[in-house]
Design a protein around this motif. Sequence first.
Motif, PDB file in Angstrom:
ATOM      1  N   TYR A  65      44.275  60.753  33.380  1.00  0.00           N
ATOM      2  CA  TYR A  65      43.209  60.896  34.365  1.00  0.00           C
ATOM      3  C   TYR A  65      42.007  61.496  33.637  1.00  0.00           C
ATOM      4  N   TRP A  66      40.818  61.250  34.188  1.00  0.00           N
ATOM      5  CA  TRP A  66      39.632  61.929  33.671  1.00  0.00           C
ATOM      6  C   TRP A  66      39.136  62.909  34.718  1.00  0.00           C
ATOM      7  N   TYR A 122      37.872  56.764  41.717  1.00  0.00           N
ATOM      8  CA  TYR A 122      37.960  58.212  41.544  1.00  0.00           C
ATOM      9  C   TYR A 122      38.737  58.825  42.706  1.00  0.00           C
ATOM     10  N   ARG A 167      38.463  63.202  39.946  1.00  0.00           N
ATOM     11  CA  ARG A 167      39.227  62.641  38.827  1.00  0.00           C
ATOM     12  C   ARG A 167      39.202  61.117  38.894  1.00  0.00           C
ATOM     13  N   GLN A 168      39.113  60.509  37.716  1.00  0.00           N
ATOM     14  CA  GLN A 168      39.168  59.061  37.632  1.00  0.00           C
ATOM     15  C   GLN A 168      40.587  58.632  37.280  1.00  0.00           C
ATOM     16  N   LYS A 169      41.117  57.664  38.021  1.00  0.00           N
ATOM     17  CA  LYS A 169      42.492  57.223  37.814  1.00  0.00           C
ATOM     18  C   LYS A 169      42.654  56.539  36.455  1.00  0.00           C
ATOM     19  N   PRO A 170      43.864  56.577  35.878  1.00  0.00           N
ATOM     20  CA  PRO A 170      44.122  55.840  34.642  1.00  0.00           C
ATOM     21  C   PRO A 170      43.883  54.345  34.862  1.00  0.00           C
ATOM     22  N   ASN A 179      38.846  53.586  32.931  1.00  0.00           N
ATOM     23  CA  ASN A 179      38.833  55.042  32.752  1.00  0.00           C
ATOM     24  C   ASN A 179      38.003  55.428  31.532  1.00  0.00           C
ATOM     25  N   GLU A 206      50.199  58.713  33.920  1.00  0.00           N
ATOM     26  CA  GLU A 206      49.836  59.726  32.940  1.00  0.00           C
ATOM     27  C   GLU A 206      51.087  60.454  32.439  1.00  0.00           C
TER      28      GLU A 206
END
Length: 640
Positions: A456-457, A484, A513-516, A520, A586
């Motif tokens: 995730y980011w 996100y 958070r940005q999803k995988p 991403n 993740e």
Amino acid sequence: MAISKTARVLLGSAVILTGANFTAPSVEAAQLQLHELLFNRNNNAKPRTQRRPWFSRKQVVRTVPDLQQEPAPAKKIKRVSGPRYYTYKAPTISTFTLASLVGDASSDISNEGLGIPAMDFEAQRFSEALRNLPEGQISIEPAIAKAIKAHYSQSPAFVWSRGSSVTAEAKQLAGMLNQAAAHGLDPSDYAVRVPDDSFSLADQAKRASELLAFELQLSAHAVRFAMDMKDGAVNPNLISGYHDFSKHRLKPEDAMMRLATSSESASDYIEAITPQQPHYKLLQAELEVLRNSEDNDIVFPEKILMRPGDIEDSLPLLMKAMDRKMRDETREKHAEVITGYDGSLNYDGGIIELVRDVQRDLGLVPDGIVGPKTIARLGGDSLASKIKRVELALERFRWHPEEYGKRQVVINQPEYRARYLENGETKLAMRAIVGKTSNQTNFFHDEIETVVFNPYWGVPQSIIVNEMLPKLRSDPGYLDRAGYVVTSQSGKQIASSNINWGQYAGPVPYNVRQKPGPRNALGELKILFPNKHAIYMHDTPAKKLFARETRAFSHGCVRLQDPRGMAAAVLGKSVDYVAANLGGYERAEKISEKIPVFVAYFTAWPNDAGKVEFHRDVYKRDMYLTRAMDAVKAARSEAS
């Protein structure tokens, strides 16, 4: 036809809804509207338009307040800014008399009897020297003076002489101080004159006082040199908030204790706290070469632009500059063109191909066009500029631990390059992308601990506020559509479209958070070395940026050209193992042993062949460090 009481109520509501601009409908229109309303109510059906009637009671209640109250204006966004640079303040230098540096020891021998009964020869010699102490002075940092005074108050004895002679250890230490220029430092900041060995035996009292003056000066300057070699003459944390190094710098009392009482010699102690990395030695060697070089700079005309087919007066200069910068493989490949060049001004044929290969050697786009970027890499740097950059590189090395360790990762920001090393040897090197000038990558060292696959980011607040918030005000559902996840501080997931983003002017009380996945920002994986700056290495979907010469594009983190290779190196696994873990959810994997990582900044740095190369000062940190070193020099020289 008469209008019923119900119709009058409904029509009255319509007047309230439309306000002053309402125009009363004709009787026929009112009748039609009334019949339609009654028909729909009796049959539990919606109007033919499939919309709620504009004059229904329920809508009146919800709509009237909206017409009476203006929505609150959105707050002006206050951008989240990064650290700043400071005006460097060097430590104060004060002037102390020699007597003040021996402190209480002088009072112990002021009366007859000299304080200590049946003193041995060395104690008598020290007391005799104190009695005849000359009126000399030393300009030094007050903290160093305090450490010297404390030592000689507790241990009133010579350290650097025996009998009437300076010890061999003292001579060796003094020689090391007087050779400080080899480390890019100014020898005058540490210079010590060793007393001549020839003296009159009849004048022992004068000799003892001379040796004591030398003793105090050597101790003070050796402590200063030890501190500068251990942690740098400049405290990097006082340059800017981007610099983050250990605050546990060598204390003068600890340095004095080690110099005076350590089982090893004083010079061995100083040598041990000098940077031991092979790159430091290579920079020292380069500094010596540059200082012994003649000033044979190649100066190109301003705004030079050379294209294939041009007739160019500067072509002989270009050939000379390329000869100094090209790799051996390039020289061998184009040997015929190089040896056959006769000073022609025609930029054509094999010379074009030579230029393209030299551009490749320099990490440039091999287009054969000689413009400002090619000229900057080929020459343009004066000898004085190169010497200064090597001196700055040596100073920066002293901010780091004395040794890298068996395994380490070095990220050199001005070079836009990341390397994995074992025992000082580069095993893996790749292009890197660092922070924009507005989002500079910090300068620090840490330890790599974890590799995260399919990450995730977690979007930093600076990006949420500076870049996302303006867009969210006009398009609240943007984050939902872009993949996100928005959560409250308690962890509850919230739709981005349900948040009134206009009420926030700065950091927001949500995590984003940005999803995988393929979009991403961190790509397939990230490599973590937990730090307060939230900087780490990671993959990126923007692969094309690695082809650029200047690669300062990120928000501060370090993007890797070959993230799989780096992950395999730090994990001690194969690239195939890394690839097998990509895709899906993740997952984090701890490395077997923590690996030092140096997020460094060197505009002079040895390449993988050991040759020192010079790089553009992308963040102007050379300028700020030069100012800091000048401030230290000014403080020390003004008090001398």
